[in-house]
Design a protein around this motif. Sequence first.
Motif, mmCIF file in Angstrom:
data_model
loop_
_atom_site.group_PDB
_atom_site.id
_atom_site.type_symbol
_atom_site.label_atom_id
_atom_site.label_comp_id
_atom_site.label_asym_id
_atom_site.label_seq_id
_atom_site.Cartn_x
_atom_site.Cartn_y
_atom_site.Cartn_z
ATOM 1 N N LYS A 1 -0.551 2.825 11.705
ATOM 2 C CA LYS A 1 -0.498 1.462 12.233
ATOM 3 C C LYS A 1 0.754 1.309 13.091
ATOM 4 C CE LYS A 1 -2.759 -1.161 8.518
ATOM 5 N NZ LYS A 1 -2.567 -2.144 7.429
ATOM 6 N N HIS B 1 -11.711 -7.613 14.429
ATOM 7 C CA HIS B 1 -10.539 -8.340 13.940
ATOM 8 C C HIS B 1 -10.521 -9.797 14.379
ATOM 9 C CE1 HIS B 1 -9.342 -4.475 12.598
ATOM 10 N NE2 HIS B 1 -9.429 -4.012 13.814
ATOM 11 N N THR C 1 -14.504 -6.056 4.544
ATOM 12 C CA THR C 1 -14.214 -6.012 5.986
ATOM 13 C C THR C 1 -15.232 -5.176 6.763
ATOM 14 O OG1 THR C 1 -12.767 -4.135 5.612
ATOM 15 C CG2 THR C 1 -11.734 -6.325 5.635
ATOM 16 N N GLN D 1 -15.440 -10.235 9.620
ATOM 17 C CA GLN D 1 -14.767 -10.208 10.915
ATOM 18 C C GLN D 1 -15.483 -9.224 11.831
ATOM 19 O OE1 GLN D 1 -10.515 -9.601 10.931
ATOM 20 N NE2 GLN D 1 -10.200 -10.703 9.001
ATOM 21 N N MET E 1 -4.281 0.646 15.555
ATOM 22 C CA MET E 1 -4.546 1.295 14.257
ATOM 23 C C MET E 1 -5.416 2.514 14.505
ATOM 24 S SD MET E 1 -5.301 -1.750 11.530
ATOM 25 C CE MET E 1 -6.919 -1.197 11.446
ATOM 26 N N ILE F 1 0.872 -1.189 0.000
ATOM 27 C CA ILE F 1 0.000 0.000 0.000
ATOM 28 C C ILE F 1 0.907 1.236 0.000
ATOM 29 C CG2 ILE F 1 -1.613 1.348 1.421
ATOM 30 C CD1 ILE F 1 -2.807 -1.178 2.427
ATOM 31 N N MET G 1 -0.468 -7.140 3.507
ATOM 32 C CA MET G 1 -0.859 -6.661 4.822
ATOM 33 C C MET G 1 0.121 -7.230 5.862
ATOM 34 S SD MET G 1 -4.759 -6.468 6.229
ATOM 35 C CE MET G 1 -5.133 -8.141 5.843
HETATM 36 C C1 MV4 Z 1 -6.002 -1.616 6.551
HETATM 37 C C2 MV4 Z 1 -7.345 -1.299 6.249
HETATM 38 C C3 MV4 Z 1 -7.599 -0.290 5.316
HETATM 39 N N1 MV4 Z 1 -6.576 0.385 4.754
HETATM 40 N N2 MV4 Z 1 -5.010 -0.936 5.954
HETATM 41 C C4 MV4 Z 1 -6.945 -4.658 10.122
HETATM 42 C C5 MV4 Z 1 -6.140 -5.709 10.757
HETATM 43 C C6 MV4 Z 1 -4.809 -5.604 10.152
HETATM 44 N N3 MV4 Z 1 -4.464 -6.923 9.688
HETATM 45 C C7 MV4 Z 1 -4.899 -4.660 9.004
HETATM 46 N N4 MV4 Z 1 -6.266 -4.180 8.962
HETATM 47 C C8 MV4 Z 1 -6.654 -3.249 8.073
HETATM 48 N N5 MV4 Z 1 -5.691 -2.571 7.431
HETATM 49 C C9 MV4 Z 1 -5.299 0.054 5.078
HETATM 50 N N6 MV4 Z 1 -4.300 0.765 4.506
HETATM 51 C C10 MV4 Z 1 -8.371 -2.019 6.880
HETATM 52 C C11 MV4 Z 1 -8.021 -2.980 7.808
HETATM 53 C C12 MV4 Z 1 -9.115 -3.688 8.476
HETATM 54 C C13 MV4 Z 1 -9.306 -5.048 8.269
HETATM 55 C C14 MV4 Z 1 -8.444 -5.767 7.468
HETATM 56 C C15 MV4 Z 1 -8.690 -7.134 7.306
HETATM 57 C C16 MV4 Z 1 -9.767 -7.758 7.928
HETATM 58 C C17 MV4 Z 1 -10.596 -7.055 8.730
HETATM 59 C C18 MV4 Z 1 -10.383 -5.681 8.922
HETATM 60 C C19 MV4 Z 1 -11.225 -4.958 9.752
HETATM 61 C C20 MV4 Z 1 -11.012 -3.630 9.935
HETATM 62 C C21 MV4 Z 1 -9.944 -2.979 9.295
#
Ligand code: MV4
Length: 669
Positions: free
Chosen positions: A158, A235, A439, A232, A168, A131, A287
């Motif tokens: 983050k 999380h 998500t 989810q 976050m 990203i 991620m």
């Molecule tokens: C993000 C995002 C949106 N944009 N990063 C949440 C847990 C961690 N693994 C990373 N996550 C996220 N990162 C950016 N740049 C949204 C989430 C996120 C999310 C990601 C995967 C599964 C569930 C989630 C729930 C809320 C936010």
Amino acid sequence: MFDKILIANRGEIACRVIRTARKLGIRTVAVYSDADAQAMHVAMADEAFHIGAAPARESYLCADKILAIAKQSGAQAVHPGYGFLSENAAFATACAESGIVFIGPPAAAISAMGSKSAAKKIMETANVPLIQGYHGDDQNPEVLRAAAEKIGYPVLLKATAGGGGKGMRTLWSAEEFDAGLAAAKREALSGFGDDRMLVEKYLTKPRHIEIQVFADTFGNAVYLFERDCSIQRRHQKVLEEAPAPHFPEEIRVKMGEAACAAARAIHYVGAGTVEFLFDETGEFFFMEMNTRLQVEHPVTEMITGQDLVAWQLQVAAGQPLPCQQADLVISGHALEARVYAEDPNNNFLPATGRLKHLRTPAESAHVRIDTGVREGDSVTVHYDPMIAKLIVWDTDRAGALRRLRAALAEYQIVGVTTNLDFLATTVAHPAYVRGDVDTGFIGRYHNDLFPSVQGVSEKVLAIACLEVLLRREQEAKAAAPSSGDPYSPWHLTTGWRLNEGNHHIVCLLDGETQLQIRADFHKGGYRLHLGENIIEVRGEFDQHGDLLADLNGNRMKATVVRHGNELTVMMHGASHRLVVHDPALFDAEEEAQIGSLTAPMTGKIVAVPVKVGDNVKRGAAVMVLEAMKMEYTIQAPHDGVVTEVRFKVGELVDDGVELLVLSELVEVE
Ligand code: MV4
């Protein structure tokens, strides 16, 4: 291949690993805490060793104890499962140094993926898509602010040391930057002892797509396709599936190859998961990478026909991957629902209790249940409240969805609050059926997924009344022969009354609401007066104890589970809990309770009117328990002397636990 392995875990994953080990002819060693002495994984293993008190830090996280037992038992390898020590580089190193094989990745790979920014740097060199953002070492706030300006709001802060959504914070405009950064750093410091931040472009509607990768010690790496884990809450994954719905094949290949590149970049060995965010533009971004077998691995096993724990054992034993990429194909569609002891209507608060009644859907090629508990086991506060994973497979998503809905409707649990109804509602939601998942799903459809708690339906009430009446008929018939006067009118259960029609009032409690239902007896059954409505009911219990009922000519089947005066009606996949408060019946049940000094259900002690040394008469109150917003008085079953009081006011007690000890009064000559 190993002759014996130790499973350094508990619950469903321990049972699951033992199943595969047994299939491969490998002997298994389990470890267990005080709370797990009677647990399913202990019973399944060939050997079992006690490792300490219930808290994980005194048992399942004690690397030294686990290694000592591995040596003592002659286990050649340790399978960490997931959670606990599964991503603990120091434990992996300690195993290697003890000559015990750690069934997982090299310690260096675990360490490399432990830091988000370090992981991103490695992915950058492996050309894995990242990203847009900043993950540098310079943490000067002005550098972070400039990065946010360059990316463009909204941005996501983050914690570098964070994971799984902890630490976050989304910033929607520059005005929020100072306060947002300060708050995010405070959270990270308190949560991880490290307040370093990375800044990313915030994706507003991403999907969580993860790739299952597997690498061996010969440099081979393959991907076993993707899983969509977008559903989810806070999380915590709720539903997972493979393959991802509406997922383009070319993206699958690109994402899979990127995941293998990531694995090679860190000289990975074993099972790993590379998590991506997949956005609406069709782009995907790294991620994080999990260096363990994931909870949701069964959906991958169902669509590929592979046993990933068998792969782990083969690779850890120095064998090459059993498949090449070209050998792997997707067959059908699999869904997984995590069945939890939690209360979705109370912010998913974890629940505890004893599984007094547990019936699961029949397992088959289409339905798999990975669990670590059996009927009668308790879900306690010590560990993750997962009861089971329900996995289904069919030739396409619609077929798998039908299987899942049917299996959830057949899943019966009484004794602890579960998320079964929430799961059933979610998988029936039109957006989920369409595969329109991301998500934000649960938040977006919150009102649909958490309907206001419905009162009890007339159909459920009629079933409950029928059970009460039929049960009384059964008990009276059973009691008559042994009474001194088997033909006494008091054994009649026809509701007969002197100078009155044959009827009875059945009293039920629905939460705080007291319901009184008049039941007229007649030859064919009962006529129930439910408000303005009359329902003609009759029925019988089948050989499983289920109720075959006829309500106004509509025939249906229901399961009614009774514990004490708590009655749970389960039908059409929904369950409703009522309390029978029928004076006649209640006295009889109360009489029965007098014989017991054990807790009738999980609850809190609210009064202890006796102390050691007190003489008490039969029926005297010796303790008061509060449960389900009601008080239950524990009465002395006989005259006696209190010799032990095991709980004090305010303490929580599990169902069935001995509350105090009463010794018989000894007649002194
Ligand atoms: C993000 C995002 C949106 N944009 N990063 C949440 C847990 C961690 N693994 C990373 N996550 C996220 N990162 C950016 N740049 C949204 C989430 C996120 C999310 C990601 C995967 C599964 C569930 C989630 C729930 C809320 C936010």
